[in-house]
Motif scaffolding. Structure first.
Motif, mmCIF file in Angstrom:
data_model
loop_
_atom_site.group_PDB
_atom_site.id
_atom_site.type_symbol
_atom_site.label_atom_id
_atom_site.label_comp_id
_atom_site.label_asym_id
_atom_site.label_seq_id
_atom_site.Cartn_x
_atom_site.Cartn_y
_atom_site.Cartn_z
ATOM 1 N N SER A 20 89.876 98.026 50.608
ATOM 2 C CA SER A 20 88.474 97.661 50.401
ATOM 3 C C SER A 20 87.666 98.849 49.901
ATOM 4 O O SER A 20 86.457 98.747 49.698
ATOM 5 C CB SER A 20 87.867 97.171 51.724
ATOM 6 N N GLU A 55 80.915 97.821 60.286
ATOM 7 C CA GLU A 55 81.799 97.378 59.212
ATOM 8 C C GLU A 55 83.027 98.274 59.131
ATOM 9 O O GLU A 55 82.936 99.490 59.238
ATOM 10 C CB GLU A 55 81.023 97.434 57.895
ATOM 11 N N HIS A 57 86.123 99.564 56.681
ATOM 12 C CA HIS A 57 86.766 99.671 55.377
ATOM 13 C C HIS A 57 88.191 100.148 55.627
ATOM 14 O O HIS A 57 88.451 100.887 56.586
ATOM 15 C CB HIS A 57 86.019 100.658 54.474
ATOM 16 N N PHE A 76 82.684 93.454 61.048
ATOM 17 C CA PHE A 76 83.353 92.684 60.011
ATOM 18 C C PHE A 76 84.236 93.578 59.148
ATOM 19 O O PHE A 76 84.023 94.789 59.054
ATOM 20 C CB PHE A 76 82.357 91.863 59.181
ATOM 21 N N THR A 78 85.982 94.020 55.379
ATOM 22 C CA THR A 78 85.704 93.610 54.003
ATOM 23 C C THR A 78 86.955 93.425 53.159
ATOM 24 O O THR A 78 88.007 94.002 53.430
ATOM 25 C CB THR A 78 84.810 94.664 53.313
ATOM 26 N N ARG A 96 83.661 85.408 57.550
ATOM 27 C CA ARG A 96 82.223 85.685 57.624
ATOM 28 C C ARG A 96 81.527 85.214 56.360
ATOM 29 O O ARG A 96 80.434 84.651 56.395
ATOM 30 C CB ARG A 96 81.991 87.189 57.816
ATOM 31 N N GLY A 141 77.106 84.929 55.863
ATOM 32 C CA GLY A 141 77.102 86.337 55.503
ATOM 33 C C GLY A 141 75.762 86.880 55.091
ATOM 34 O O GLY A 141 75.631 88.085 54.859
ATOM 35 N N GLN A 259 85.584 87.321 47.165
ATOM 36 C CA GLN A 259 85.663 88.430 48.110
ATOM 37 C C GLN A 259 85.501 87.862 49.507
ATOM 38 O O GLN A 259 84.437 87.361 49.879
ATOM 39 C CB GLN A 259 84.562 89.457 47.863
ATOM 40 N N ASP A 261 85.280 88.392 53.482
ATOM 41 C CA ASP A 261 85.050 89.294 54.607
ATOM 42 C C ASP A 261 85.254 88.486 55.885
ATOM 43 O O ASP A 261 84.864 87.308 55.950
ATOM 44 C CB ASP A 261 83.622 89.856 54.588
#
Length: 268
Positions: A20, A55, A57, A76, A78, A96, A141, A259, A261
């Motif tokens: 991500s 978040e 990554h 969340f 990604t 999400r 989201g 995309q 998430d």
């Protein structure tokens, strides 16, 4: 995270099948902390002010390595590959959002609106934020934007998008009842700029009056006046009402995958 650490991570991404972090900028993640950095997994965690959530990554070759390290609740993750979704769901994660790209391939037929939509001013950013917060729940989201986000959008002169403005619709008392953010960015093919449309919002009590359509149309004209030859926006796959509007204006879904998430939450 120090910039040298970020640059080292970026240099190692080619060793992982999925990530991500491919398009991440250091300024977006400089406050994040490194959770794991091994040949199997890179994982960083931090607060995303736009999403108003913690978040993750990451970079990995398989979902198992990622799932083992995702221990924080209400954070969340990604850019989950589509083929990983079922395994993530089995591990307790849910989607999400699934952002899909929509493009309008030509602005040739876009005309200027007879109605003028005032640009948002710096002292109106809190009111603009209230409009987007009123739109929470319209799309997975989307949590609304903050006053600071709008201040940066119209105040920052550098960055990925140029010519950034917020077009507004107001009632008879001058209250902002609808808005759309617009800007332009470069086209890698070199065939012209792309108009970027985002944060389309109308207060619930003023809907079904064609406000969003008019705002988007004027935003397209604004982009065209600043050299854009096509336009882009994104929508969650389940935001059917918005997608219907966008397609009726002339946007078409990209053939690229959405995309996705995902999030693991304590909330039942």
């Amino acid at each position: 995270m120090e910039k040298t650490e970020f640059e080292q991570i970026q240099s190692q991404l080619e060793k992982y099948q999925f990530s991500s972090l491919t398009y991440a900028e250091y300024e977006e993640v400089e406050t994040y902390k490194i959770i794991c950095k091994t040949p199997e997994l890179i994982l960083i965690l931090g607060y995303n002010p736009e999403a108003k959530q913690q978040e993750y990554h990451w970079a990995a070759n398989n979902p198992q390595e990622l799932i083992k390290k995702l221990t924080e609740q209400d954070c969340f993750v990604t850019f989950i590959p589509h083929e990983w979704v079922k395994k993530m769901e089995t591990a307790g994660f849910k989607i999400r959002n699934a952002w899909h790209d929509y493009f309008m391939e030509s602005l040739e037929n876009v005309k200027e609106s007879k109605t003028k939509y005032p640009f948002l001013q710096q002292n109106e950013c809190e009111e603009a934020a209230e409009v987007t917060v009123a739109c929470r729940g319209d799309s997975r989201g989307f949590t609304g934007q903050t006053k600071e986000w709008f201040q940066e959008w119209i105040g920052e002169k550098e960055g990925f998008a140029q010519n950034r403005v917020v077009l507004t619709e107001r009632n008879e008392k001058g209250k902002i009842i609808g808005l759309v953010c617009a800007g332009t960015y470069g086209n890698a093919s070199g065939t012209g700029e792309i108009a970027w449309i985002r944060e389309v919002g109308v207060r619930p009590e003023y809907r079904n009056q064609g406000i969003a359509r008019k705002l988007i149309t004027q935003a397209l004209w604004y982009g065209k006046c600043h050299g854009a030859v096509k336009a882009f926006l994104a929508a969650d796959e389940q935001n059917y009402r918005a997608i219907h509007l966008y397609e009726s204006i002339g946007f078409k879904a990209s053939v690229e995958e959405s995309q996705i998430d995902m999030i693991k939450s304590n909330v039942k």
